[in-house]
Design an enzyme around this catalytic site. Structure first.
Site, PDB file in Angstrom:
ATOM      1  N   HIS A  72       0.821  -1.209   0.000  1.00  0.00           N
ATOM      2  CA  HIS A  72       0.000   0.000   0.000  1.00  0.00           C
ATOM      3  C   HIS A  72       0.857   1.262   0.000  1.00  0.00           C
ATOM      4  O   HIS A  72       0.541   2.247  -0.682  1.00  0.00           O
ATOM      5  CB  HIS A  72      -0.928  -0.030   1.213  1.00  0.00           C
ATOM      6  CG  HIS A  72      -1.771   1.188   1.372  1.00  0.00           C
ATOM      7  ND1 HIS A  72      -1.798   1.913   2.534  1.00  0.00           N
ATOM      8  CD2 HIS A  72      -2.593   1.837   0.515  1.00  0.00           C
ATOM      9  CE1 HIS A  72      -2.618   2.940   2.396  1.00  0.00           C
ATOM     10  NE2 HIS A  72      -3.112   2.918   1.183  1.00  0.00           N
ATOM     11  N   GLU A  75       2.014   1.880  -3.420  1.00  0.00           N
ATOM     12  CA  GLU A  75       0.923   2.453  -4.233  1.00  0.00           C
ATOM     13  C   GLU A  75       0.926   3.979  -4.105  1.00  0.00           C
ATOM     14  O   GLU A  75       0.788   4.698  -5.096  1.00  0.00           O
ATOM     15  CB  GLU A  75      -0.412   1.866  -3.776  1.00  0.00           C
ATOM     16  CG  GLU A  75      -1.629   2.429  -4.502  1.00  0.00           C
ATOM     17  CD  GLU A  75      -2.819   2.545  -3.581  1.00  0.00           C
ATOM     18  OE1 GLU A  75      -3.161   1.555  -2.918  1.00  0.00           O
ATOM     19  OE2 GLU A  75      -3.393   3.648  -3.513  1.00  0.00           O
ATOM     20  N   HIS A  76       1.089   4.478  -2.903  1.00  0.00           N
ATOM     21  CA  HIS A  76       1.174   5.935  -2.706  1.00  0.00           C
ATOM     22  C   HIS A  76       2.382   6.512  -3.450  1.00  0.00           C
ATOM     23  O   HIS A  76       2.288   7.552  -4.103  1.00  0.00           O
ATOM     24  CB  HIS A  76       1.329   6.248  -1.216  1.00  0.00           C
ATOM     25  CG  HIS A  76       0.033   6.279  -0.470  1.00  0.00           C
ATOM     26  ND1 HIS A  76      -0.423   7.401   0.181  1.00  0.00           N
ATOM     27  CD2 HIS A  76      -0.905   5.321  -0.254  1.00  0.00           C
ATOM     28  CE1 HIS A  76      -1.582   7.136   0.761  1.00  0.00           C
ATOM     29  NE2 HIS A  76      -1.885   5.876   0.533  1.00  0.00           N
ATOM     30  N   GLU A 152      -3.437   7.716   7.862  1.00  0.00           N
ATOM     31  CA  GLU A 152      -4.560   6.967   7.290  1.00  0.00           C
ATOM     32  C   GLU A 152      -4.917   5.790   8.188  1.00  0.00           C
ATOM     33  O   GLU A 152      -6.094   5.509   8.428  1.00  0.00           O
ATOM     34  CB  GLU A 152      -4.179   6.482   5.889  1.00  0.00           C
ATOM     35  CG  GLU A 152      -5.307   5.801   5.140  1.00  0.00           C
ATOM     36  CD  GLU A 152      -4.894   5.403   3.723  1.00  0.00           C
ATOM     37  OE1 GLU A 152      -3.925   5.969   3.192  1.00  0.00           O
ATOM     38  OE2 GLU A 152      -5.557   4.517   3.163  1.00  0.00           O
TER      39      GLU A 152
END
Length: 448
Positions: A72, A75-76, A152
């Site tokens: 993840h 992905e950022h 997040e």
């Protein structure tokens, strides 16, 4: 927010996508580039718009031990830049042409997509192909995005009692150290230790054309997509990745009940998560029967559970079921409900299973079975109008190791399911020992 996490989305998409007429659902055009990149084209000329997606066959399940969350985080980081398109130019260009973009990470795959005017397909394909192999990361890039991801995690997990409960319960549903038992976003202590080198290593290991699927849907022709794909993705060298490791592990689970009480909870809830076969390891008839079973018991306002426990008795404000069939590992069948004030969770659970027992005892009528099949197929017909549904369904299926045929021939499998198949599936759900119970309470010892 630029990115979002998808953990259980594929199954839902595949279910929606699979509802279709017998001769096929989306009728895609497919081909494979010489470097192994699979390409799917779904022409749809209703509007001069195109959806461009690249799915990588890697998700949080592939993360190395102690590096949870790296899929993840990467992905950022994919939006940072390349030597040719530095400093966030990717997103700037998309915005300049009025397009939209996003990305997602799941247990089994990671994806990136853009929606633009169809005459800009060349532009987005060049940008996406460039960052497939030319990503540049600085230490500052990684520090910045790790801070974003930690926040997040704080906002989506640590301050959300329901999310914390899912995180705790999942660890009991899967064998010790199974990747499905850890959160896609990662454990906080491991996130805090991730480095630029970790991100680049994961990127180099898994981002390559022979580990990716290109899906293009919209106002395009197969010939144009093929020419552009060969131009932009064709020169990329394959990585020669080894086949993915199986996630099917026949080992004991902790199981049992997880209870979380928190003063921020306004509505109590209960769920039972039960291991069942998925498309990966289940017989096609059993998987289709479980999908129908979920529709009959808990598929919306006309389902048996909703009518019995929300309308007729009533005991619940909501109740339902769902079935994750698309995962690379085991699937799971889920019962869930939220009680009306004054109703205890255990009493609600008893009432839910009483309705399941009624179905087993009285059987399933042919009229009800036919009605549910017809409704599912009607939803499929409507889904064909969407630019996105076919792209999501097929991209997700391929990224999880399934086939185009698994999507296109689903109506045939559904049509073949009998009432006995559905009851056999329900009996298997009821008898399965690998299960967990999760309870969310407003405060310790109270259900409401």
């Amino acid at each position: 927010m630029r990115t979002f996490i998808v953990s259980l989305f594929l199954s839902a998409v595949l279910l929606v996508a699979s509802h279709a007429r017998a001769e096929g659902v989306f009728n895609p055009h497919t081909f494979t580039l010489k470097n192994g990149m699979e390409v799917v084209v779904l022409p749809n000329h209703r509007a001069p718009v195109v959806l461009h997606m690249v799915w990588y066959k890697v998700g949080s399940a592939e993360e190395p031990a102690g590096k949870s969350g790296i899929a993840h985080v990467l992905e950022h980081l994919m939006f940072k830049g390349t030597p040719k398109h530095p400093d966030g130019e990717f997103s700037t260009r998309i915005a300049e042409y009025g397009g939209q973009e996003n990305a997602f990470t799941s247990l089994d795959y990671t994806g990136y997509y853009q929606t633009v005017a169809s005459d800009q397909l060349d532009m987005v394909m060049e940008l996406e192909a460039d960052r497939m192999t030319n990503l540049v990361l600085s230490e500052e890039d990684v520090r910045t995005e790790l801070a974003v991801v930690l926040e997040e995690r704080n906002s989506r997990i640590e301050t959300k009692p329901a999310a914390r409960l899912r995180e705790q319960s999942n660890q009991k549903l899967y064998p010790k150290d199974h990747p499905y038992g850890r959160p896609i976003i990662g454990w906080r202590d491991e996130l805090e230790q991730l480095t630029r080198e970790d991100a680049l290593a994961f990127y180099k290991d898994y981002y390559a054309p022979d580990n990716a699927i290109l899906v293009v849907a919209g106002d395009v022709t197969v010939e144009r997509v093929k020419a552009l794909a060969e131009q932009h993705y064709g020169p990329k060298k394959p990585s020669g990745l080894a086949p993915r490791q199986s996630l099917l592990i026949d080992a004991k689970i902790e199981g049992g009940e997880t209870v979380l009480a928190d003063p921020r909870v306004k509505q109590a809830s209960w769920s039972d998560n039960i291991i069942q076969p998925s498309l990966t390891n289940g017989h096609a008839t059993r998987v289709a029967a479980l999908e129908i079973l979920s529709e009959i018991l808990g598929g919306g306002g006309t389902s048996r559970l909703y009518r019995a426990l929300v309308i007729e008795q009533p005991l619940a404000v909501s109740v339902g079921t769902y079935y994750d069939s698309g995962q690379r590992g085991d699937g799971r069948f889920v019962f869930y409900a939220s009680p009306l004030p004054g109703v205890e969770l255990d009493d609600l659970k008893t009432a839910v299973y009483a309705e399941a027992d009624k179905l087993l005892a009285a059987g399933l009528g042919q009229d009800e079975l036919a009605r549910v099949k017809k409704r599912m197929q009607a939803e499929a017909v409507f889904s064909r109008d969407s630019l996105k549904t076919g792209a999501w369904a097929i991209g997700g299926a391929l990224a999880q190791g399934h086939t185009i045929e698994d999507v296109e021939k689903w109506p045939d499998r559904i049509s073949a399911v009998t009432a006995k198949d559905v009851l056999d599936a329900l009996k298997a759900v009821m008898d399965e020992p690998k299960r967990t119970t999760a309870k969310l309470l407003p405060q310790q010892g109270a259900s409401q």
